[in-house]
Motif scaffolding. Structure first.
Motif, PDB file in Angstrom:
ATOM      1  N   PHE A  23       0.847  -1.187   0.000  1.00  0.00           N
ATOM      2  CA  PHE A  23       0.000   0.000   0.000  1.00  0.00           C
ATOM      3  C   PHE A  23       0.889   1.245   0.000  1.00  0.00           C
ATOM      4  O   PHE A  23       2.030   1.209   0.462  1.00  0.00           O
ATOM      5  N   SER A  24       0.344   2.354  -0.490  1.00  0.00           N
ATOM      6  CA  SER A  24       1.116   3.590  -0.558  1.00  0.00           C
ATOM      7  C   SER A  24       1.730   3.927   0.786  1.00  0.00           C
ATOM      8  O   SER A  24       1.047   3.897   1.818  1.00  0.00           O
ATOM      9  N   VAL A  75      -3.377   0.554  -4.288  1.00  0.00           N
ATOM     10  CA  VAL A  75      -4.491   0.901  -3.416  1.00  0.00           C
ATOM     11  C   VAL A  75      -4.793  -0.310  -2.527  1.00  0.00           C
ATOM     12  O   VAL A  75      -4.241  -1.398  -2.722  1.00  0.00           O
ATOM     13  N   GLU A 136      -0.258   6.142  -5.840  1.00  0.00           N
ATOM     14  CA  GLU A 136      -1.703   6.069  -5.640  1.00  0.00           C
ATOM     15  C   GLU A 136      -2.209   7.130  -4.662  1.00  0.00           C
ATOM     16  O   GLU A 136      -3.364   7.557  -4.750  1.00  0.00           O
ATOM     17  N   SER A 137      -1.381   7.557  -3.749  1.00  0.00           N
ATOM     18  CA  SER A 137      -1.782   8.535  -2.751  1.00  0.00           C
ATOM     19  C   SER A 137      -1.282   9.938  -3.066  1.00  0.00           C
ATOM     20  O   SER A 137      -1.558  10.875  -2.302  1.00  0.00           O
ATOM     21  N   HIS A 327      -8.004  -0.816  -9.970  1.00  0.00           N
ATOM     22  CA  HIS A 327      -8.773  -0.672  -8.731  1.00  0.00           C
ATOM     23  C   HIS A 327     -10.043  -1.515  -8.731  1.00  0.00           C
ATOM     24  O   HIS A 327     -10.920  -1.314  -7.889  1.00  0.00           O
TER      25      HIS A 327
END
Length: 355
Positions: A23-24, A75, A136-137, A327
């Protein structure tokens, strides 16, 4: 090494990446896997936080530089998954797993391409590769943080799923917070300045407003009200209504111009959260685009945001996979899309950087 073997090794790397949570801002383990690839192929590299990057062996400061970039963060998986998102499953030619399509297939294809060219001499361009974090973030420790660290770049290929067609422009993004004001009161008393009722005409304004300039590649600016919040008690008229507005900016405007227009014309107070996620494009006359077109690849404008938004140079979005799968539940990429992706990346660069 033969390109076929390099391709199979890249697919194996993608399987390993899928099976490590990334994850980010939590990409430590996938960064280690990418380091392992560079060590295995005896290529010099550096790691800055969770960004792994390298230059070609015969880097020459006198030459222009092409950036190859894709990301290894993901994500979080949505609740509709039926497969284990952290298990690399191959079925009917599809490789399933979180991040397989967005953007693991692109990343391993670019890594394999960079490896193919790493030790070649007398290239017209230098190559820099960045396997970046926090895409992604849009986080602070992603590609944006690397631009002052890596060598100056002149043009970039950003790996995102495009079905290996040429996204020659990409919309930017500005998120705005807006406030519609009124007079707070008890619900039982008359109130001709109810903030919620005042919001009706404001929402209609946002729905109807059109920006004048359109773009051949990206069409119109798209503005969408995406969030609304007001009130905390059933018997109290709130003093204000909070709105969030998502604006996808074409390459006819800068983000600053969009903000200025809305702050002048909107019927409520409106404030941009950030102006740094800009639209991007590359000339159709650039050698990379001309080479891609000569190979039969189509050009188009992309509505989705990527790490292109933090670049100030011309950039091309290009990669295996399909953006519509990103996603999604039970995300996948076709194995043959990766094989084709590496083949096209290599041929594209052969036409541009080989003397």
């Amino acid at each position: 090494m033969e390109l076929d073997q390099l391709t199979q090794n890249a697919i194996s790397l993608l399987k390993s990446l899928i099976e490590k949570q990334s994850f980010s801002s939590e990409e430590e383990n996938t960064a280690l896997l990418i380091e392992g690839w560079f060590n295995e192929y005896k290529m010099s590299f550096k790691r800055t936080k969770n960004n792994v990057w390298a230059t070609n062996k015969f880097f020459d400061d006198s030459k222009p530089t092409i950036l190859l970039n894709s990301h290894h963060d993901t994500v979080k998986p949505n609740s509709a998954y039926t497969n284990n998102p952290f298990e690399a499953i191959v079925k009917e030619g599809k490789l399933y797993g979180l991040g397989s399509n967005d953007a693991g297939g692109c990343l391993v294809s670019l890594i394999a391409t960079f490896t193919h060219f790493y030790a070649k001499e007398n290239l017209k361009y230098n190559l820099v590769i960045v396997a970046s974090a926090e895409e992604e973030s849009s986080g602070p420790n992603g590609l944006n943080s690397m631009l002052a660290i890596i060598p100056k770049i002149d043009v970039a290929i950003v790996g995102e799923p495009t079905l290996m067609n040429l996204a020659i422009a990409e919309k930017g993004l500005v998120v705005f917070d807006a406030v519609v004001k009124g007079t707070p009161s008890h619900a039982a008393h008359p109130n001709n300045d109810n903030s919620i009722y005042n919001t009706i005409s404001v929402l209609q304004w946002f729905k109807d407003f059109k920006f004048d300039k359109t773009s051949d590649a990206l069409g119109d600016v798209k503005m969408t009200v995406t969030q609304i919040a007001a009130g905390s008690q059933h018997n109290v008229v709130p003093a204000h209504v909070d709105l969030v507005i998502d604006v996808r900016v074409n390459d006819a405007y800068t983000n600053q111009e969009i903000a200025a227009i809305l702050q002048e014309k909107a019927p409520c107070k409106i404030t941009p959260r950030s102006l740094r996620l800009n639209s991007s494009s590359i000339s159709k006359n650039h050698d990379l685009v001309k080479a891609g077109i000569s190979m039969g690849r189509e050009t188009y404008g992309s509505p989705t945001l990527s790490d292109q938004s933090v670049l100030t140079c011309q950039s091309l979005k290009l990669g295996p996979g399909d953006s519509t799968r990103s996603h999604s539940a039970d995300e996948f990429i076709y194995i043959n899309e990766i094989e084709e992706g590496i083949e096209i990346y290599v041929e594209l660069l052969n036409r541009v950087i080989i003397k």
